[in-house]
Design a protein around this motif. Structure first.
Motif, short mmCIF file in Angstrom:
data_model
loop_
_atom_site.label_atom_id
_atom_site.label_comp_id
_atom_site.label_asym_id
_atom_site.label_seq_id
_atom_site.Cartn_x
_atom_site.Cartn_y
_atom_site.Cartn_z
N THR A 149 -23.93 44.72 23.16
CA THR A 149 -24.86 43.60 23.33
C THR A 149 -24.25 42.27 22.87
N LEU A 153 -23.73 38.77 25.12
CA LEU A 153 -24.29 37.48 24.75
C LEU A 153 -23.20 36.42 24.63
N VAL A 168 -34.92 38.62 26.78
CA VAL A 168 -34.31 39.96 26.84
C VAL A 168 -35.27 40.88 27.57
N GLN A 180 -30.87 48.58 22.44
CA GLN A 180 -30.22 47.41 23.03
C GLN A 180 -30.96 46.13 22.61
N TRP A 181 -32.29 46.19 22.61
CA TRP A 181 -33.08 45.05 22.14
C TRP A 181 -32.84 44.81 20.65
N SER A 184 -29.45 43.36 19.67
CA SER A 184 -29.18 42.01 20.17
C SER A 184 -29.46 40.94 19.11
N ALA A 188 -27.11 37.48 18.39
CA ALA A 188 -27.79 36.30 18.92
C ALA A 188 -27.91 35.24 17.84
N TRP A 222 -31.02 38.30 29.56
CA TRP A 222 -30.10 39.45 29.46
C TRP A 222 -30.93 40.70 29.74
N THR A 224 -31.39 44.67 29.80
CA THR A 224 -30.93 45.92 29.20
C THR A 224 -30.89 47.03 30.24
#
Length: 327
Positions: A149, A153, A168, A180-181, A184, A188, A222, A224
């Motif tokens: 991830t 980004l 996201v 994945q969330w 991130s 980020a 983005w 996932t």
């Protein structure tokens, strides 16, 4: 005469027994293949899987049988599909995505080996005990979607230097989408980005979710990896273009379908790796003795058609690093 007839019968019986023991062909292995994506989305990986099996000497319909099921719309039907496949008495169960792998593992209940592909975090999902020592009857290859991830980004920021707010797109009902969330967040923050949670678990939510993301002043997105998104790549890409949101996705086929950029392992490599695992298992290796592998090759794909539609100029330094540019 009776003695002679008895001798003939005994000899005939021995011949039948000998033929049965030595002359009958070996049982044709059967592979169950369950993919939690639409048939079109699954096609490239499945074709790579079949080609790799041929390279190992398995000719479908001759010395191996493959039963397939795909489910890209109603993931609640995965247990039903898994039960149907299991009824065919397969020797190996292949599952694509975390949702499918969990359904396969539950249905098989340790009775047959399960090989997974397209799984983000098999340990957290409860599929294996560890990557090095899977334990039990399940093993396979991960897609490292969560681990990458930060890199995605970074690429997004390189393409759109002024980006500060990123939507996201993830599915809280997909076990592979959740990490994945979650993973991130830290990269980020380090990149000076503010993330917006764009949760979608059904196709009818895509359109309003994009509008809500734009209303919340997000300027990029983005996407996932998750079964729902995998089966609706073009829908997502078209909505991103419509709302003028540069997108970064996790696999090259997303870019083929209109995502601005994609970075991750190729699905063709996943198919080849899955076939290699199946070959090992059919030759007698136990899943518990085959470590879970992570991909080592990643592809950066940039879609210049999408960039043009967005009025975006991709930096030359980024284009030169791309493995493939769609023009």
């Amino acid at each position: 005469m009776k003695a002679a007839m008895s001798s003939i019968l005994i000899a005939a019986t021995l011949l039948v027994i000998a033929f049965t023991a030595q002359g009958q062909p070996a049982k044709t292995p059967r592979v169950a293949y369950l993919a939690a994506v639409s048939p079109s989305a699954a096609a490239p990986r499945l074709e790579a899987f079949r080609q790799a099996l041929r390279a190992y000497g398995y000719i479908e319909g001759q010395n191996i049988l493959i039963d397939t099921r795909h489910e890209g719309s109603n993931l609640g039907r995965l247990p039903e599909h898994a039960a149907e496949l299991l009824a065919g008495k397969p020797d190996v169960f292949v599952a694509v995505t975390t949702n499918a792998a969990l359904a396969a593992k539950k249905a098989a209940a340790g009775s047959i080996p399960v090989v997974f592909m397209g799984v983000t975090d098999p340990v957290t999902a409860g599929l294996v005990e560890s990557l090095a020592r899977p334990g039990g009857s399940v093993t396979g290859v991960t897609n490292m979607a969560a681990i990458l991830t930060g890199k995605r980004l970074e690429l997004l920021k390189e393409a759109v230097p002024k980006v500060s707010r990123v939507a996201v797109l993830w599915d809280p009902k997909a076990p592979g989408s959740i990490p994945q969330w979650e993973q991130s967040q830290q990269p980020a923050h380090a990149l000076g980005m503010q993330l917006y949670s764009m949760e979608v678990s059904s196709v009818d939510r895509y359109e309003p979710a994009f509008q809500e993301a734009v209303n919340a002043h997000n300027t990029t997105i983005w996407v996932t990896l998750n079964p729902l998104a995998n089966s609706n790549q073009k829908v997502i890409a078209d909505l991103a273009i419509k709302h003028r949101l540069p997108s970064i996705c996790a696999r090259s086929d997303y870019a083929d379908n209109g995502c601005l950029m994609a970075y991750g392992p190729g699905y063709s490599n996943e198919g080849k790796d899955g076939a290699r695992y199946v070959d090992k298992i059919l030759k007698g290796t136990k899943p518990a003795d085959i470590p879970v592998e992570q991909p080592t090759k990643f592809e950066l794909v940039i879609n210049l058609k999408t960039a043009k539609a967005l009025g975006l100029t991709i930096p030359q330094t980024l284009l030169l690093r791309a493995d493939h540019v769609i023009e």
